[in-house]
Design a protein around this motif. Structure first.
Motif, PDB file in Angstrom:
ATOM      1  N   GLU A  23       0.827  -1.208   0.000  1.00 35.27           N
ATOM      2  CA  GLU A  23       0.000   0.000   0.000  1.00 35.27           C
ATOM      3  C   GLU A  23       0.867   1.266   0.000  1.00 35.27           C
ATOM      4  O   GLU A  23       0.504   2.285  -0.606  1.00 35.27           O
ATOM      5  CB  GLU A  23      -0.932  -0.017   1.226  1.00 35.27           C
ATOM      6  CG  GLU A  23      -1.806   1.196   1.409  1.00 35.27           C
ATOM      7  CD  GLU A  23      -2.933   1.333   0.389  1.00 35.27           C
ATOM      8  OE1 GLU A  23      -3.603   2.377   0.413  1.00 35.27           O
ATOM      9  OE2 GLU A  23      -3.144   0.424  -0.443  1.00 35.27           O
ATOM     10  N   GLY A  25       3.512   1.562  -1.553  1.00 35.12           N
ATOM     11  CA  GLY A  25       4.102   1.726  -2.884  1.00 35.12           C
ATOM     12  C   GLY A  25       5.274   0.824  -3.202  1.00 35.12           C
ATOM     13  O   GLY A  25       5.855   0.911  -4.289  1.00 35.12           O
ATOM     14  N   GLU A  27       7.394  -2.790  -3.968  1.00 41.32           N
ATOM     15  CA  GLU A  27       7.271  -4.154  -4.487  1.00 41.32           C
ATOM     16  C   GLU A  27       7.572  -5.071  -3.303  1.00 41.32           C
ATOM     17  O   GLU A  27       8.617  -4.918  -2.643  1.00 41.32           O
ATOM     18  CB  GLU A  27       8.297  -4.407  -5.591  1.00 41.32           C
ATOM     19  CG  GLU A  27       8.087  -3.569  -6.831  1.00 41.32           C
ATOM     20  CD  GLU A  27       6.968  -4.120  -7.712  1.00 41.32           C
ATOM     21  OE1 GLU A  27       6.812  -5.355  -7.770  1.00 41.32           O
ATOM     22  OE2 GLU A  27       6.228  -3.307  -8.300  1.00 41.32           O
ATOM     23  N   LYS A  59      -6.216  -5.694  -3.027  1.00 44.11           N
ATOM     24  CA  LYS A  59      -5.859  -4.495  -3.796  1.00 44.11           C
ATOM     25  C   LYS A  59      -4.471  -4.627  -4.425  1.00 44.11           C
ATOM     26  O   LYS A  59      -4.166  -3.981  -5.427  1.00 44.11           O
ATOM     27  CB  LYS A  59      -5.911  -3.284  -2.850  1.00 44.11           C
ATOM     28  CG  LYS A  59      -5.673  -1.945  -3.511  1.00 44.11           C
ATOM     29  CD  LYS A  59      -5.823  -0.819  -2.499  1.00 44.11           C
ATOM     30  CE  LYS A  59      -5.360   0.511  -3.042  1.00 44.11           C
ATOM     31  NZ  LYS A  59      -5.404   1.577  -2.026  1.00 44.11           N
ATOM     32  N   HIS A  60      -3.614  -5.485  -3.804  1.00 43.48           N
ATOM     33  CA  HIS A  60      -2.213  -5.515  -4.244  1.00 43.48           C
ATOM     34  C   HIS A  60      -1.679  -6.873  -4.699  1.00 43.48           C
ATOM     35  O   HIS A  60      -0.623  -6.925  -5.327  1.00 43.48           O
ATOM     36  CB  HIS A  60      -1.315  -4.985  -3.118  1.00 43.48           C
ATOM     37  CG  HIS A  60      -1.602  -3.574  -2.738  1.00 43.48           C
ATOM     38  ND1 HIS A  60      -1.385  -2.516  -3.603  1.00 43.48           N
ATOM     39  CD2 HIS A  60      -2.129  -3.033  -1.609  1.00 43.48           C
ATOM     40  CE1 HIS A  60      -1.753  -1.384  -3.007  1.00 43.48           C
ATOM     41  NE2 HIS A  60      -2.213  -1.671  -1.799  1.00 43.48           N
ATOM     42  N   SER A  67      -5.832  -5.486  -9.353  1.00 42.58           N
ATOM     43  CA  SER A  67      -4.831  -5.220  -8.292  1.00 42.58           C
ATOM     44  C   SER A  67      -3.605  -4.519  -8.869  1.00 42.58           C
ATOM     45  O   SER A  67      -3.386  -4.528 -10.082  1.00 42.58           O
ATOM     46  CB  SER A  67      -4.398  -6.521  -7.615  1.00 42.58           C
ATOM     47  OG  SER A  67      -3.393  -7.160  -8.378  1.00 42.58           O
ATOM     48  N   THR A  68      -2.799  -3.943  -7.981  1.00 44.56           N
ATOM     49  CA  THR A  68      -1.564  -3.274  -8.418  1.00 44.56           C
ATOM     50  C   THR A  68      -0.494  -4.295  -8.800  1.00 44.56           C
ATOM     51  O   THR A  68       0.475  -3.961  -9.479  1.00 44.56           O
ATOM     52  CB  THR A  68      -0.991  -2.391  -7.284  1.00 44.56           C
ATOM     53  OG1 THR A  68      -0.632  -3.242  -6.178  1.00 44.56           O
ATOM     54  CG2 THR A  68      -1.985  -1.339  -6.836  1.00 44.56           C
ATOM     55  N   ARG A  70       1.643  -5.510  -6.843  1.00 42.29           N
ATOM     56  CA  ARG A  70       2.907  -5.231  -6.126  1.00 42.29           C
ATOM     57  C   ARG A  70       3.268  -6.299  -5.093  1.00 42.29           C
ATOM     58  O   ARG A  70       4.374  -6.285  -4.544  1.00 42.29           O
ATOM     59  CB  ARG A  70       2.821  -3.868  -5.431  1.00 42.29           C
ATOM     60  CG  ARG A  70       2.896  -2.699  -6.387  1.00 42.29           C
ATOM     61  CD  ARG A  70       3.285  -1.410  -5.693  1.00 42.29           C
ATOM     62  NE  ARG A  70       2.228  -0.856  -4.876  1.00 42.29           N
ATOM     63  CZ  ARG A  70       1.420   0.139  -5.251  1.00 42.29           C
ATOM     64  NH1 ARG A  70       1.533   0.661  -6.461  1.00 42.29           N
ATOM     65  NH2 ARG A  70       0.499   0.595  -4.424  1.00 42.29           N
TER      66      ARG A  70
END
Length: 447
Positions: A23, A25, A27, A59-60, A67-68, A70
């Motif tokens: 979240e 940012g 990886e 979300k990730h 999703s991102t 990440r």
């Protein structure tokens, strides 16, 4: 180049930390040795109930639509070592079987498995709650095992998560504590936590021992506050005082504060009890056991509350044996907004009454599956109404909002007797008494 982060151990702490780092940012690559856990997390599902965590994960996590991407998970130590610049160790440190001391085997195994793959500059960051002195020992072990030698450093960054608020506590911590030995380690951790620092979270830089002591000191202080008000409840009980009014009055003193001053059946869970015991054990090893003898009494007061609740229930049923009596227990988890039943005072009380012949029926909004696994011989109901149906006494033992919002009149229609014991001092006595219930709580006047 942006930092890459790994999280070793994806239990309660690790899963939350990994999702929060994504979240922020970064990886992120999470590692666990349990295949089922990795599979579950890879599908964006969490193995425990924690408000907001599953949504954050979904979300990730890579591979989930929208999703991102990440956040990924693996079981491969070499992949983790190759991937990460900063490696957070988030594994469990339970109480050793049969003694007070902390079991460091999971932390030791994680650090050793990781270290032998670390070839280049990297920072290993311990988040687990460990006995003071562990970081020194682990730093020496990393130096011994890591092919990267002195380019591989250790730092200690204790976690302060509250179950039910873990996501918020990770993204917006009330303080960030780092035990470091170099400017490089401090700089890397300032980079990791740049967003919360910019948002005003204090960043406290210490040596290794101080960083290790912060979590156990904080938990010992909170445990002391809880046991203090429970001791006052015992005095109020004897003197016919009102511990709720007492707590309100002393809580207005800002040196004392209002938090953690609600008398009841005491604390439990996977942290407070084992942390204060491990702290006592470590102080003994260091020759400073006299400094923490008060914690033994804190622990004792806490455990005594459970037995007193059982006695209160016995008195409410006329003072005889529990045999054949129907007892409804509202709450199974050690605290609300969690499904954690480890060392739960609520389940402990339910279990004691059951062992003495009572017919106990338990209901909890989130902890039913875990409670069933731990105490399969107790009765379980799907709703509060079903738990109370036919009960001779109702015990309110976990302060879920759902229980505070119950309609006493509606419950009274199905209960065999309108008798409620509030083990958390969280219900409104007037509301229950107006509905013709006999209301009792520790350290409170009977009418």
């Amino acid at each position: 180049m942006a930092l890459k982060i790994t999280v070793i151990g994806t239990g309660y702490l690790g899963a939350t930390h990994a999702a929060a780092m994504a979240e922020l940012g970064f990886e992120v690559l999470g590692l666990d040795v349990v295949p089922e856990k990795i599979e579950m997390l890879g599908e964006g599902r969490v193995p425990m109930f924690e408000p907001g965590l599953e949504e954050l994960l979904r979300k990730h996590v890579a591979g989930i639509e929208g999703s991102t991407g990440r956040l990924r998970f693996t079981m491969d130590w070499a992949e983790v070592a190759e991937f990460g610049d900063v490696h957070f160790v988030c594994v469990n440190t339970p109480q050793k079987h049969g003694e007070y001391a902390c079991d460091m085997s999971y932390v030791d195994a994680a650090v050793e498995s990781l270290a032998k793959h670390l070839r280049g500059p990297s920072l290993v960051v311990g988040k687990s709650t460990v006995p003071v002195g562990s970081a020194d020992r682990l730093a020496a072990r990393i130096l011994e095992l890591a092919p990267g030698g002195s380019e591989v450093e250790l730092a200690w960054n204790p976690e302060f998560l509250r179950e039910g608020f873990a996501v918020q506590d990770t993204l917006h911590p009330d303080r960030i504590v780092v035990g470091v030995r170099s400017e490089r380690a401090e700089k890397l951790l300032r980079e990791v936590y740049a967003t919360p620092i910019a948002d005003g979270s204090p960043f406290v830089v210490t040596d290794f021992p101080t960083a290790e002591l912060v979590k156990t000191s904080a938990n010992s202080f909170l445990a002391t506050k809880i046991s203090f008000i429970n001791a006052m409840a015992e005095v109020c009980e004897a003197a016919d005082g009102d511990v709720a009014k007492l707590a309100e009055a002393i809580g207005h003193d800002d040196r004392i504060g209002k938090k953690f001053l609600r008398a009841g059946i005491g604390f439990g869970g996977g942290c407070l009890p084992k942390d204060i015991r491990a702290f006592m054990a470590r102080a003994g090893e260091l020759g400073a056991d006299q400094a923490l003898t008060f914690l033994r009494e804190i622990d004792s007061i806490n455990m005594r509350q459970r037995g007193q609740m059982v006695e209160l229930a016995r008195q409410a049923l006329g003072g005889g044996p529990f045999l054949g009596k129907r007892v409804a227990v509202l709450g199974a988890t050690f605290k609300p907004d969690s499904d954690d039943v480890r060392d739960s005072p609520a389940l402990n009380v339910a279990g004691q009454i059951h062992l003495q012949g009572g017919q106990v029926t338990v209901y909890d909004p989130k902890g039913m599956d875990n409670a069933r696994r731990l105490f399969p011989t107790l009765g379980y109901a799907d709703t509060a109404i079903d738990a109370v149906r036919g009960a001779d006494v109702v015990l309110h033992l976990t302060e879920w909002r759902e229980f505070r919002e119950l309609d006493p009149a509606e419950l009274g229609e199905v209960a065999a007797a309108r008798v409620i014991l509030d083990g958390r001092n969280a219900l409104d006595p007037e509301v229950w008494r107006k509905a013709d219930w006999s209301y009792r709580a520790m350290g409170r006047p009977t009418a």
